[in-house]
Design an enzyme around this catalytic site. Sequence first.
Site, PDB file in Angstrom:
ATOM      1  N   ASP A  25      -7.181  18.316 -15.026  1.00 56.99           N
ATOM      2  CA  ASP A  25      -7.396  16.924 -15.513  1.00 56.99           C
ATOM      3  C   ASP A  25      -6.842  16.787 -16.986  1.00 56.99           C
ATOM      4  O   ASP A  25      -7.646  17.540 -17.869  1.00 56.99           O
ATOM      5  CB  ASP A  25      -9.108  16.562 -15.388  1.00 56.99           C
ATOM      6  CG  ASP A  25      -9.415  15.345 -15.998  1.00 56.99           C
ATOM      7  OD1 ASP A  25      -8.567  14.477 -16.645  1.00 56.99           O
ATOM      8  OD2 ASP A  25     -10.350  14.750 -15.517  1.00 56.99           O
ATOM      9  N   TYR A  69     -16.233  15.957 -16.699  1.00 56.60           N
ATOM     10  CA  TYR A  69     -16.793  14.647 -16.484  1.00 56.60           C
ATOM     11  C   TYR A  69     -17.720  14.526 -15.737  1.00 56.60           C
ATOM     12  O   TYR A  69     -17.615  14.929 -14.487  1.00 56.60           O
ATOM     13  CB  TYR A  69     -15.457  13.853 -16.295  1.00 56.60           C
ATOM     14  CG  TYR A  69     -15.439  12.441 -16.022  1.00 56.60           C
ATOM     15  CD1 TYR A  69     -16.057  11.617 -17.131  1.00 56.60           C
ATOM     16  CD2 TYR A  69     -15.534  12.001 -14.757  1.00 56.60           C
ATOM     17  CE1 TYR A  69     -16.173  10.346 -16.844  1.00 56.60           C
ATOM     18  CE2 TYR A  69     -15.783  10.621 -14.859  1.00 56.60           C
ATOM     19  CZ  TYR A  69     -15.987   9.507 -15.717  1.00 56.60           C
ATOM     20  OH  TYR A  69     -16.666   8.337 -15.495  1.00 56.60           O
ATOM     21  N   LYS A  98      -8.003   5.785 -19.822  1.00 55.33           N
ATOM     22  CA  LYS A  98      -8.393   6.234 -21.067  1.00 55.33           C
ATOM     23  C   LYS A  98      -7.007   6.237 -22.058  1.00 55.33           C
ATOM     24  O   LYS A  98      -6.541   5.040 -22.228  1.00 55.33           O
ATOM     25  CB  LYS A  98      -8.971   7.664 -21.215  1.00 55.33           C
ATOM     26  CG  LYS A  98      -9.882   7.783 -20.016  1.00 55.33           C
ATOM     27  CD  LYS A  98     -11.151   7.103 -20.393  1.00 55.33           C
ATOM     28  CE  LYS A  98     -12.188   7.109 -18.966  1.00 55.33           C
ATOM     29  NZ  LYS A  98     -12.349   8.304 -18.540  1.00 55.33           N
ATOM     30  N   ARG A 123       0.800  -1.162   0.050  1.00 54.70           N
ATOM     31  CA  ARG A 123       0.100   0.033   0.047  1.00 54.70           C
ATOM     32  C   ARG A 123       0.829   1.197   0.028  1.00 54.70           C
ATOM     33  O   ARG A 123       0.542   2.094  -0.706  1.00 54.70           O
ATOM     34  CB  ARG A 123      -1.069  -0.134   1.233  1.00 54.70           C
ATOM     35  CG  ARG A 123      -1.527   1.314   1.382  1.00 54.70           C
ATOM     36  CD  ARG A 123      -2.995   1.342   2.027  1.00 54.70           C
ATOM     37  NE  ARG A 123      -3.154   0.386   3.136  1.00 54.70           N
ATOM     38  CZ  ARG A 123      -2.221   0.485   4.310  1.00 54.70           C
ATOM     39  NH1 ARG A 123      -1.929   1.545   4.794  1.00 54.70           N
ATOM     40  NH2 ARG A 123      -2.812  -0.529   5.315  1.00 54.70           N
TER      41      ARG A 123
HETATM   42  C1  LIG Z   1     -13.326   8.923 -17.535  1.00 52.37           C
HETATM   43  C2  LIG Z   1     -12.631  10.159 -16.741  1.00 52.37           C
HETATM   44  C3  LIG Z   1     -12.410  10.214 -15.426  1.00 52.37           C
HETATM   45  C4  LIG Z   1     -12.656   9.165 -14.380  1.00 52.37           C
HETATM   46  O1  LIG Z   1     -11.797   8.045 -14.546  1.00 52.37           O
HETATM   47  P1  LIG Z   1     -12.200   6.728 -14.258  1.00 52.37           P
HETATM   48  O2  LIG Z   1     -10.632   6.093 -14.521  1.00 52.37           O
HETATM   49  O3  LIG Z   1     -13.086   6.156 -14.802  1.00 52.37           O
HETATM   50  O4  LIG Z   1     -12.150   6.764 -12.720  1.00 52.37           O
HETATM   51  C5  LIG Z   1     -12.167  11.616 -14.856  1.00 52.37           C
HETATM   52  N1  LIG Z   1     -11.958  12.564 -15.922  1.00 52.37           N
HETATM   53  C6  LIG Z   1     -12.175  12.357 -17.174  1.00 52.37           C
HETATM   54  C7  LIG Z   1     -11.773  13.675 -18.003  1.00 52.37           C
HETATM   55  C8  LIG Z   1     -12.471  11.217 -17.765  1.00 52.37           C
HETATM   56  O5  LIG Z   1     -12.674  10.960 -19.014  1.00 52.37           O
END
Ligand SMILES: *Cc1c(COP(=O)(O)O)cnc(C)c1O
Length: 376
Positions: free
Chosen positions: A177, A107, A202, A55
């Site tokens: 982000d 998001y 992604k 962890r």
């Molecule tokens: C998918 C996404 C998230 C969340 O991520 P997860 O891996 O699904 O928890 C946050 N920000 C953006 C822009 C996303 O496309």
Amino acid sequence: MHNQTENKTPKLDTILSHIGINHDEATGALISPIHFSTTYQHPEFGQSTGYDYTRTKNPTRTNLEEALASIESGQFAIATSSGMSAIVLALDIFPVGAKIVASRDLYGGSFRWFNDQEKRGRFFFDYVVTEKDMLGAISKETDVVYIETPTNPLMIEVDIAKVAKKAHENGATVIVDNTFYTPIYQQPLTLGADIVVHSATKYLSGHNDVLAGAVIVKEAALYEQLLYNLNTTGPVLSPFDSYLVMRGLKTLSLRMQRATQNATEIVNFLRQHAAVKSVLYTGLGGMISFKVKDQSKIPTIINSLSVITFAESLGGVESLITYPTTQTHADIPQAVRASYGLTDDLLRLSIGIEDVSDLIDDLKLALAEGEKNDEV
Ligand SMILES: *Cc1c(COP(=O)(O)O)cnc(C)c1O
């Protein structure tokens, strides 16, 4: 990295293709082993190899984290179990009652969590649509500026450097982000941002087979706070998933280039199509949103696609189509969505690396099916 010349920093593509290699001094294995052990033997009483418990720290995760810090031009990175846990980890270091200026077009999952926090009095949000509004909303009261650029799914961009300058003048921390552009098209830390978060699920991973997140920073003080919270609450990325993200990252640059090429051709096709009202595309990456003239045809269009898959998520080698209204953004009330332009006639494409003519033929056929019903 022991056998690399010290005086020359490799370029991004070289860093990417070399991720995780040559770390195993014991055997010389090119590709590092996946360290599944949750605990580590101490050489002697009072000593540690640097690894005690997974962890806290894991060698496979460390390899990934070094790579993530490097490609985002940061100093430190943390690999988390999902994009959402990365976002929660990053925001959780701020005090109760912190005031956050955030992109309105977010998001859906981020918005859901933000909203929950606001209801409990944990954080207070001021949502803004444009860069001008964001600059106007930042004041001495602001603790955090939270940016998605381009936004999801409306593709609204803000100038990170401009926003960071105003935020810093007011003593606020900037979080970006960077899921959509990735460090291939944008390195927020070099533009003045303090914290970068990713859904590594992604583009960074790129194969729709691993859920992962990342937080990347420049400053040791921020990293220490994040690390303390990480070790306390435990949303870490597993060794196997860390390996999968590293494997995906090696081709990030190639995948992004191809996605951009394909998306550019698809945008040209969509812009000329009679059934399409408007197309939202920034010119970089594989994310395209488009609005159709007749919203009632959306089910027919989606059901008629066969190369492009109807599914949530984005950033993989295979193209997906999403209907944000009922999928990714369903938790945002309809009136709120409509107020900033996320209308129910919008479809979102995540373009992959297929042969673009197959993708265009697929869209051509589906949009034609949508138009057929007109004569009924
Ligand atoms: C998918 C996404 C998230 C969340 O991520 P997860 O891996 O699904 O928890 C946050 N920000 C953006 C822009 C996303 O496309």
